[in-house]
Every structure is written in C-alpha cells, then in structure tokens.
Design a protein around this motif. Structure first.
Motif, PDB file in Angstrom:
ATOM      1  N   GLU A   1     -13.016  -0.682   8.172  1.00 25.47           N
ATOM      2  CA  GLU A   1     -14.293  -1.020   7.544  1.00 25.47           C
ATOM      3  C   GLU A   1     -14.544  -2.525   7.566  1.00 25.47           C
ATOM      4  OE1 GLU A   1     -13.919   0.705   3.710  1.00 25.47           O
ATOM      5  OE2 GLU A   1     -13.943   2.782   4.474  1.00 25.47           O
ATOM      6  N   ARG A   2     -13.483  -3.323   7.347  1.00 28.13           N
ATOM      7  CA  ARG A   2     -13.660  -4.774   7.343  1.00 28.13           C
ATOM      8  C   ARG A   2     -14.012  -5.287   8.742  1.00 28.13           C
ATOM      9  NH1 ARG A   2     -11.471  -9.008   4.312  1.00 28.13           N
ATOM     10  NH2 ARG A   2     -11.491  -7.530   2.580  1.00 28.13           N
TER      11      ARG A   2
ATOM     12  N   TYR B   1       0.852  -1.193   0.000  1.00 31.10           N
ATOM     13  CA  TYR B   1       0.000   0.000   0.000  1.00 31.10           C
ATOM     14  C   TYR B   1       0.883   1.237   0.000  1.00 31.10           C
ATOM     15  CZ  TYR B   1      -4.625  -2.085   0.727  1.00 31.10           C
ATOM     16  OH  TYR B   1      -5.812  -2.746   0.560  1.00 31.10           O
TER      17      TYR B   1
ATOM     18  N   GLU C   1      -5.227   4.767   3.647  1.00 33.13           N
ATOM     19  CA  GLU C   1      -6.209   3.961   2.928  1.00 33.13           C
ATOM     20  C   GLU C   1      -6.252   2.539   3.475  1.00 33.13           C
ATOM     21  OE1 GLU C   1      -6.989   2.103  -1.532  1.00 33.13           O
ATOM     22  OE2 GLU C   1      -5.447   3.640  -1.249  1.00 33.13           O
TER      23      GLU C   1
ATOM     24  N   THR D   1      -9.354   0.614   5.312  1.00 38.37           N
ATOM     25  CA  THR D   1      -9.814  -0.703   4.846  1.00 38.37           C
ATOM     26  C   THR D   1      -9.959  -1.668   6.013  1.00 38.37           C
ATOM     27  OG1 THR D   1      -8.743  -0.392   2.699  1.00 38.37           O
ATOM     28  CG2 THR D   1      -9.267  -2.647   3.346  1.00 38.37           C
TER      29      THR D   1
END
Length: 419
Positions: free
Chosen positions: A124-125, A112, A117, A121
């Motif tokens: 959110e997961r 990444y 970001e 991620t």
C-alpha cells in the motif's frame, strides 16, 4: 524470513502512472531502436504477444487490437525504480536491490507478528507513494521467496503469499516446474529432466551430493534453500562490478568516422562515470565496432582492439583519449556500422592504483581527479552531459530510434506532466 518484492509489469506500470487512460488497456514496450517486445501488460499477454517478438512482424495485430506501443524510456524507468526502492527502504532495516524492479528484504528484525499484514503495508505504501503495483513473496530463504512471489502474482488482488517457516511447503514445490526455480537455466533443466527431476519438490528431495557433483556447489546450495536452509544472505551493499560495458545499436547506419568518434567517446564517458561511482579504476579497455549481421547484402566487418592504460584510470579525459586511439585502429572505410561499444576490465579500487614511473605525474593526476569530481557534481545537479569532453560532440545523429518514447516526466524540466 526473507521477502521478495517485485513490481508488476514494471515498464508498463511506469507508463500508466503518468497516463491513467492506459489502465486496463494492452501495453507493450519495445527494445532499443524499437526492435522487439521487451515488456507487456497482462492485457497484451492475453492477446498472445510474445516476449522478444519483432515489432514489425506484429504491426497489423498491434493496430487491430489497439495496443499501446512505447519505445523504451530508461530515464523514466530508472528514476521510478529508485523511488520504489527508497520507499521500501524507509519501511525495512535491510534491502538488497536485485534488479530494476525486484528487491530482497530481511524481515527477521521486523516487529510484526503477522507477516501478511506487513507485506500489505509495504504494498500500500509503494502504491501510494509511487503508483507502482507490487507483489510480495515471503519465505525462510531467497529461493523460496522467489517461488512465493510467483504465487503472489497469481493472485494480484491480494498480491501477498507467505511460506511459513518450519515444514517443507510440499504442495507449492510440487506445483512449481523445475525450470521455474531461481537459478535453473536451460542446460540445467535438460540435465534434471533427463534424470526425472521435473518439479521443485523433486529437486528438493534430490541428494545434495549428487546435485553438487552435477550442478556444482551452486546447485547444492539451491537444494538446501528449497529445504528452508538459508545459504544466501542479503547483500545490502552492492559489490563493485568486475567488468563494465556500454554499447548501443545506432538509430541510423553510420559510415562517417566523426559520427562514430562521437558515439565511442560518449560510451567511454559512461564507463568512466560508472567506475567513479563505484570508486574503481580500470586497467584494460576493449573498443569494438561492427556492421549489421542481418544485412548479408552489405559488406560485413567486426573490428575490436584491447588497450592497456599505463595506469588504471577512471578519468573521462584519459579514457576517451585512449578510446580514440583504439577506434583509429579498428575503423575501416567503406563499411556501414550498426553498433559500437566500450568494455573496461581489470578493475581495481581507486585507492589501490599502482602508479607508473613513466606515466602522468601525480600532481597532474590529482588535478584531473578534482576535475572529474566537479564534472560529476555538475552533471548530477544540472543533468547528464551538461559538462562533457569535446569529443562527445553535439550532433548525436547516431542516437537510438525512439519514435514512440513517452516523456521523461521525472527527470526533465521541459518534459514535466501538463496539468
């Protein structure tokens, strides 16, 4: 780069996952026997409810402010923690579980370019798979990642804060009190503030040799970490514990020996189970019981005895038999017992146990190992204590008082969520 992923108000968040009506409402979790506050939602903190405050002294406030109060539900919290950690582990190459609601993550091999970001991620997961909100702090070292996570929590909408590699994060360190630095306890705080070291920036600029002299090598490593020099690697394989203790305060006072016997046998079984889980065995066992020190109107007594096993063991049957010998020695009639426990030490790897010429023969010991393996497999599959030794009993009148415990939604068939 290292990330620290920390669950927000973890115990309260676990309760909210299965009861969304609690969202936006003040929630507090109580300690064993519903004694003191051990966790609070942000709404409860805003009401001035202090950590460790006795629940009985706040009864009027809790009722007046419509605070939702829960007994600690460790079966639920432990299972939800496992789900969070498993979700994170699926996204990263290396993970160190630091506590029930925190984990360090090695991001150095992640493809990444934008670490923010990646952090979003992960957030959110975890939220999607478990319902638990987390914050992510990213920095070159563990100590800086801890500080970054504090900043991430201040902005819960984003929940992400990145300390870039390279230059010292002067502004961040200057706004962090020295007592808020990971590893600085109360005694170190007094020493440092007495020498004019008030912030993390002051500490980072202090001569490491002076720190080593007054705070030992641990303090020196801490200063180097604040200066973006990694001194602590991720421990993705948990180290075997050198001592294991299982103890409980009783929900109701205990005076009868058979009830105390059941409790101590159960605590011993828990220690044996933990030893087998880390493939270890223990030489020493410490049995202790005591009365309630907060009841000066009652006779006070503290009894304890250290016993040595002939051969280091992790057998529930062998250890319970030894614990019963110790309990008979320390038990005294006429006292009202509040707490009991078992501590094991002298821990060695189970494949390095030195046999005793006069101890149990090897054939019998091999059969016991097989029995313990079968016991653990059945209990993992069917639920804890499905199979147990007789001394553990079935009465359990000594259990914790948990009048406000929510259901164990994820670990008990009979307590599944009704839809």
């Amino acid at each position: 780069m290292i990330a620290l992923i920390d669950c927000n108000n973890f115990y309260a968040s676990c309760e909210r996952v299965f009861d969304p009506r609690l969202n936006g409402k003040p929630v507090v979790i109580l300690s064993n026997n519903d004694g003191c506050v051990i966790a609070r939602s942000n709404e409860a903190k805003a009401l001035g409810i202090a950590m460790g405050a006795p629940a009985f002294l706040m009864k009027e406030l809790l009722e007046k402010q419509d605070v939702h109060v829960f007994s600690s539900n460790y079966a639920l919290y432990g299972d939800m923690s496992n789900r969070v950690m498993q979700t994170i582990h699926e996204l990263v190459p290396a993970l160190e579980i630091y506590s029930i609601d925190e984990a360090f993550v090695d991001l150095r091999a992640m493809p990444y370019a934008d670490l923010s970001e990646l952090a979003r991620t992960i957030r959110e997961r975890v939220r999607q798979c478990t319902g638990i909100p987390v914050c992510v702090g990213i920095a070159p070292t563990k100590t800086l990642a801890k500080i970054a996570n504090r900043y991430a929590k201040k902005n819960t909408d984003q929940g992400v804060f990145v300390v870039p590699a390279g230059a010292m994060p002067t502004e961040i360190l200057e706004n962090t009190a020295v007592e808020d630095v990971w590893g600085i306890g109360r005694q170190y705080q007094k020493l440092l503030t007495g020498h004019g070291i008030l912030t993390a920036l002051d500490l980072a600029r202090t001569n490491p040799h002076w720190i080593k002299k007054h705070l030992s090598i641990v303090g020196e490593r801490l200063v180097r970490e604040l200066n973006s020099q990694p001194c602590y690697e991720l421990e993705d394989q948990p180290q075997a514990k050198k001592g294991i203790c299982t103890s409980r305060s009783f929900g109701t006072p205990v005076t009868d020996y058979p009830i105390l016997e059941e409790a101590v046998a159960t605590f011993t079984a828990r220690c044996a189970e933990k030893l087998r889980r880390q493939q270890s065995a223990a030489h020493l066992m410490h049995v202790f019981v005591f009365t309630n020190p907060h009841r000066p109107d009652q006779p006070q007594y503290y009894g304890n005895r250290v016993l040595q096993l002939p051969v280091a063991s992790n057998s529930t049957m062998e250890m319970v038999a030894m614990a019963m010998r110790g309990l008979k020695i320390v038990f005294r009639e006429g006292y009202t017992y509040k707490k009991a426990g078992i501590m094991v030490s002298g821990i060695v790897p189970e494949d390095e146990v030195q046999m005793d010429l006069f101890a149990m023969d090897e054939k019998r010991r091999t059969l016991e190992r097989k029995a313990m393996t079968a016991l653990d497999q059945l209990n993992r599959r069917m639920g804890r204590d499905t199979v147990k030794v007789g001394k553990q009993g079935y009465n359990r009148s000594w259990h914790l008082r948990q009048e406000r415990r929510s259901r164990r939604y994820t670990t008990r068939w009979e307590e599944l969520l009704d839809v």
